[in-house]
Structures are given as C-alpha cells and as structure tokens.
Design a protein around this motif. Structure first.
Motif, PDB file in Angstrom:
ATOM      1  N   SER A 196     -36.186-120.070 -26.371  1.00  0.00           N
ATOM      2  CA  SER A 196     -36.812-120.495 -26.175  1.00  0.00           C
ATOM      3  C   SER A 196     -37.999-119.944 -24.746  1.00  0.00           C
ATOM      4  CB  SER A 196     -37.098-121.749 -26.053  1.00  0.00           C
ATOM      5  OG  SER A 196     -36.908-122.506 -27.576  1.00  0.00           O
ATOM      6  N   GLY A 197     -37.433-119.520 -23.914  1.00  0.00           N
ATOM      7  CA  GLY A 197     -37.436-118.906 -22.757  1.00  0.00           C
ATOM      8  C   GLY A 197     -37.409-120.396 -22.026  1.00  0.00           C
ATOM      9  N   ILE A 198     -36.161-121.005 -21.551  1.00  0.00           N
ATOM     10  CA  ILE A 198     -36.112-121.753 -20.915  1.00  0.00           C
ATOM     11  C   ILE A 198     -35.445-121.984 -20.284  1.00  0.00           C
ATOM     12  CG2 ILE A 198     -35.593-124.333 -20.968  1.00  0.00           C
ATOM     13  CD1 ILE A 198     -37.857-125.110 -23.452  1.00  0.00           C
ATOM     14  N   VAL A 199     -33.703-121.035 -20.405  1.00  0.00           N
ATOM     15  CA  VAL A 199     -32.874-121.386 -19.838  1.00  0.00           C
ATOM     16  C   VAL A 199     -32.805-119.389 -19.501  1.00  0.00           C
ATOM     17  CG1 VAL A 199     -30.480-121.472 -19.846  1.00  0.00           C
ATOM     18  CG2 VAL A 199     -31.832-123.186 -20.025  1.00  0.00           C
ATOM     19  N   THR A 200     -32.337-118.830 -19.293  1.00  0.00           N
ATOM     20  CA  THR A 200     -31.839-117.886 -19.303  1.00  0.00           C
ATOM     21  C   THR A 200     -30.594-117.445 -18.881  1.00  0.00           C
ATOM     22  OG1 THR A 200     -32.157-115.350 -18.978  1.00  0.00           O
ATOM     23  CG2 THR A 200     -32.612-116.941 -17.055  1.00  0.00           C
ATOM     24  N   GLN A 201     -29.549-116.012 -18.501  1.00  0.00           N
ATOM     25  CA  GLN A 201     -28.340-115.824 -17.866  1.00  0.00           C
ATOM     26  C   GLN A 201     -28.864-116.063 -16.572  1.00  0.00           C
ATOM     27  OE1 GLN A 201     -26.192-112.875 -19.716  1.00  0.00           O
ATOM     28  NE2 GLN A 201     -25.516-114.257 -21.346  1.00  0.00           N
ATOM     29  N   GLY A 202     -27.409-116.242 -15.453  1.00  0.00           N
ATOM     30  CA  GLY A 202     -27.812-115.185 -13.817  1.00  0.00           C
ATOM     31  C   GLY A 202     -27.015-114.484 -13.637  1.00  0.00           C
ATOM     32  N   VAL A 203     -26.715-114.171 -12.355  1.00  0.00           N
ATOM     33  CA  VAL A 203     -25.647-113.778 -12.048  1.00  0.00           C
ATOM     34  C   VAL A 203     -23.890-113.835 -12.971  1.00  0.00           C
ATOM     35  CG1 VAL A 203     -26.578-113.542 -10.027  1.00  0.00           C
ATOM     36  CG2 VAL A 203     -24.632-115.139  -9.740  1.00  0.00           C
ATOM     37  N   SER A 204     -22.869-113.678 -12.314  1.00  0.00           N
ATOM     38  CA  SER A 204     -21.550-113.441 -13.132  1.00  0.00           C
ATOM     39  C   SER A 204     -21.096-113.481 -11.920  1.00  0.00           C
ATOM     40  CB  SER A 204     -21.502-112.032 -14.144  1.00  0.00           C
ATOM     41  OG  SER A 204     -21.851-111.969 -14.768  1.00  0.00           O
TER      42      SER A 204
ATOM     43  N   GLU B 234     -40.741-120.842 -16.711  1.00  0.00           N
ATOM     44  CA  GLU B 234     -40.731-121.856 -17.266  1.00  0.00           C
ATOM     45  C   GLU B 234     -40.304-122.824 -18.012  1.00  0.00           C
ATOM     46  OE1 GLU B 234     -42.162-122.135 -22.269  1.00  0.00           O
ATOM     47  OE2 GLU B 234     -41.708-119.646 -21.685  1.00  0.00           O
ATOM     48  N   GLY B 235     -38.941-123.234 -18.036  1.00  0.00           N
ATOM     49  CA  GLY B 235     -37.916-124.196 -17.758  1.00  0.00           C
ATOM     50  C   GLY B 235     -38.466-124.801 -16.473  1.00  0.00           C
ATOM     51  N   LYS B 236     -38.881-124.816 -15.508  1.00  0.00           N
ATOM     52  CA  LYS B 236     -39.164-125.684 -13.736  1.00  0.00           C
ATOM     53  C   LYS B 236     -40.439-126.201 -14.390  1.00  0.00           C
ATOM     54  CE  LYS B 236     -36.386-121.963 -11.420  1.00  0.00           C
ATOM     55  NZ  LYS B 236     -36.288-121.176 -11.020  1.00  0.00           N
ATOM     56  N   GLU B 237     -41.168-125.952 -15.759  1.00  0.00           N
ATOM     57  CA  GLU B 237     -42.221-126.300 -15.402  1.00  0.00           C
ATOM     58  C   GLU B 237     -42.606-127.482 -16.391  1.00  0.00           C
ATOM     59  OE1 GLU B 237     -44.915-126.004 -13.719  1.00  0.00           O
ATOM     60  OE2 GLU B 237     -44.373-124.479 -13.230  1.00  0.00           O
ATOM     61  N   PHE B 238     -41.278-127.312 -16.878  1.00  0.00           N
ATOM     62  CA  PHE B 238     -41.136-128.812 -17.866  1.00  0.00           C
ATOM     63  C   PHE B 238     -40.858-130.322 -17.245  1.00  0.00           C
ATOM     64  CE2 PHE B 238     -40.277-125.899 -21.351  1.00  0.00           C
ATOM     65  CZ  PHE B 238     -40.102-126.737 -22.692  1.00  0.00           C
ATOM     66  N   PHE B 239     -40.987-129.917 -15.561  1.00  0.00           N
ATOM     67  CA  PHE B 239     -40.493-130.907 -15.005  1.00  0.00           C
ATOM     68  C   PHE B 239     -42.034-131.409 -14.193  1.00  0.00           C
ATOM     69  CE2 PHE B 239     -36.168-129.345 -15.735  1.00  0.00           C
ATOM     70  CZ  PHE B 239     -35.594-130.440 -15.701  1.00  0.00           C
TER      71      PHE B 239
ATOM     72  N   LEU C 298     -28.977-131.478 -20.051  1.00  0.00           N
ATOM     73  CA  LEU C 298     -28.536-129.614 -19.312  1.00  0.00           C
ATOM     74  C   LEU C 298     -29.660-129.412 -18.623  1.00  0.00           C
ATOM     75  CD1 LEU C 298     -27.092-127.268 -22.325  1.00  0.00           C
ATOM     76  CD2 LEU C 298     -28.325-126.504 -20.068  1.00  0.00           C
ATOM     77  N   LEU C 299     -30.757-129.643 -18.851  1.00  0.00           N
ATOM     78  CA  LEU C 299     -31.920-128.651 -18.217  1.00  0.00           C
ATOM     79  C   LEU C 299     -32.116-129.617 -16.856  1.00  0.00           C
ATOM     80  CD1 LEU C 299     -35.105-128.033 -20.370  1.00  0.00           C
ATOM     81  CD2 LEU C 299     -33.208-126.853 -19.910  1.00  0.00           C
ATOM     82  N   LYS C 300     -31.641-130.926 -16.351  1.00  0.00           N
ATOM     83  CA  LYS C 300     -31.438-131.786 -15.907  1.00  0.00           C
ATOM     84  C   LYS C 300     -30.532-131.570 -14.500  1.00  0.00           C
ATOM     85  CE  LYS C 300     -33.939-135.446 -16.503  1.00  0.00           C
ATOM     86  NZ  LYS C 300     -33.800-137.202 -17.055  1.00  0.00           N
ATOM     87  N   LEU C 301     -29.566-130.291 -15.227  1.00  0.00           N
ATOM     88  CA  LEU C 301     -28.188-130.396 -14.694  1.00  0.00           C
ATOM     89  C   LEU C 301     -28.511-129.155 -13.528  1.00  0.00           C
ATOM     90  CD1 LEU C 301     -25.174-130.910 -16.659  1.00  0.00           C
ATOM     91  CD2 LEU C 301     -25.574-132.134 -14.407  1.00  0.00           C
ATOM     92  N   LEU C 302     -29.220-127.870 -14.655  1.00  0.00           N
ATOM     93  CA  LEU C 302     -29.363-126.694 -14.146  1.00  0.00           C
ATOM     94  C   LEU C 302     -30.370-126.300 -12.850  1.00  0.00           C
ATOM     95  CD1 LEU C 302     -29.589-124.723 -16.798  1.00  0.00           C
ATOM     96  CD2 LEU C 302     -27.574-124.495 -15.828  1.00  0.00           C
ATOM     97  N   LEU C 303     -31.530-128.017 -13.164  1.00  0.00           N
ATOM     98  CA  LEU C 303     -32.601-128.240 -11.612  1.00  0.00           C
ATOM     99  C   LEU C 303     -31.785-128.164 -10.658  1.00  0.00           C
ATOM    100  CD1 LEU C 303     -35.448-128.212 -10.891  1.00  0.00           C
ATOM    101  CD2 LEU C 303     -35.376-130.715 -11.755  1.00  0.00           C
TER     102      LEU C 303
END
Length: 212
Positions: A49-57, A73-78, A12-17
């Motif tokens: 966990s503060g890794i993902v958040t809501q963006g725009v609609s 913070e989520g981007k720093e996982f990579f 999921l995080l890789k998709l959002l990246l």
C-alpha cells in the motif's frame, strides 16, 4: 485515515512513528506480542500500500538486520492540523493588508504556482490540453475532478471536493488562488459558475478564450 486500518496495523504504524530510525521484524514482534510471521504479513500488506518501506540495514555482528520505516505517505495517516495554521496565516494577512490585500496576495500565489506548472509542462500547446493537465494535477491534490466539453461548449472542470473547503467557508477570498492558478496556466478567462463554499454541490470552472 488511520482508522481505516486494522488494530494491529494501527499499532504497528504508531510504533514506527515513535521509532523514526525504524524497527526490525523481531522488534515489532516483541512490541506487538505477536509472531514474527504475523508481523511479516502486516508489513507486506503495508508495503504493497506504500505506507511502509525498507529502511537501512543495521549491523548486528552477524547477518545485518533489516529495519522498516514509515514512508511519507504513511506519515500522512497521522493527524496534522494544517488547516489551523493556514487559517492563522490568512487571518494575519487580512489583518495586516485588509481583504483586498489578501486577494492580491492569493492572486500572486496562484500566478506563481501556475508559472511553475507551465515550466514543467512546456509541451502543452492548446487550451484543451492545458485544462486536461490541470484536471489531472487537481485530481492528484485531492480535488476529485473531471474535465469535459458538451456540444463544443467551453471546456469545464468540475471538482467534487475542495481541499480548502473549511478555509474558504470562513474566507471566500481563498477562491482567488484557484482562479489565478487556473487562468494563468490555461491563458483563459475562467468563470467560477458554482462554488461549494457558497452552498454549491460542486466547484465548476468554465474556461474561455480571453475576450470571448
């Protein structure tokens, strides 16, 4: 850090990246081949966990679609190889200015950062207060610190993790940055009693009034 998460959450995080503008629950469900409810559960856990958040609609012709994005913070996982770039910078300065020039540059950097911190913490008055604050700042940066004073002896900070460890192992002059920062912020003489870059178990800094 990514490996600390389950396989689905990693995917999921890789998709959002890859999709910087964000994805909806439906899009994530389609990509991951799992139900929308399963995606919602993963998103909820990652949001907590503060890794993902809501963006725009995103307008959809009907009810707007909610997009989800990575937080900083989520981007720093990579992986990001900052240490490689830092090593190049240090070597470049040393080649151009010599070891002494490198020490002077690191000292100036430490003093400048300390002055910025002092401007942000002008309410601190005593050395002990400044040392305690500095320990908190170092903890936030990842040093894993504690500050203490035993039987009225000089206040001391111990760090179990040096965020510059690999760099300092190759370039011991890096410690000059820490010493300049610690000394300037606390207006103290700082004794570097133990150093992990020199086979110590911790980095230990003892703060004394100048002239003692």
């Amino acid at each position: 850090m990514l490996e600390l998460l389950g396989n689905r959450q990693q995917e999921l995080l890789k998709l959002l990246l890859k999709h910087k503008g964000g994805l909806t629950l439906e899009e994530l469900s389609e990509y991951l081949k799992i139900t929308r409810n399963a995606v919602r559960q993963h998103i909820a856990a990652l949001e907590n966990s503060g890794i993902v958040t809501q963006g725009v609609s995103r307008p959809s012709g009907g009810r707007p679609e909610q997009l989800y994005v990575l937080t900083d913070e989520g981007k720093e996982f990579f992986p990001r190889n900052y240490s490689w770039f830092a090593q190049l910078m240090v070597e470049s300065i040393a080649q151009e200015s010599g070891v002494e020039g490198l020490r002077e540059k690191l000292n100036s950097m430490g003093v400048r950062v300390a002055q910025q911190l002092l401007n942000q913490n002008s309410m601190l008055e005593t050395r002990e207060q400044k040392v305690e604050k500095l320990s908190e700042v170092m903890e936030e940066l990842g040093y894993n610190t504690r500050s203490f004073s035993i039987n009225g002896d000089a206040t001391t900070i111990e760090a179990d993790n040096c965020i510059f460890h690999n760099l300092a192992m190759k370039n011991p002059e890096i410690c000059q940055f820490d010493l300049a920062l610690l000394s300037t912020f606390t207006d103290s003489t700082v004794n570097h009693e133990e150093c992990m870059a020199k086979s110590g178990n911790v980095c230990r800094f003892k703060f004394k009034a100048k002239g003692e």
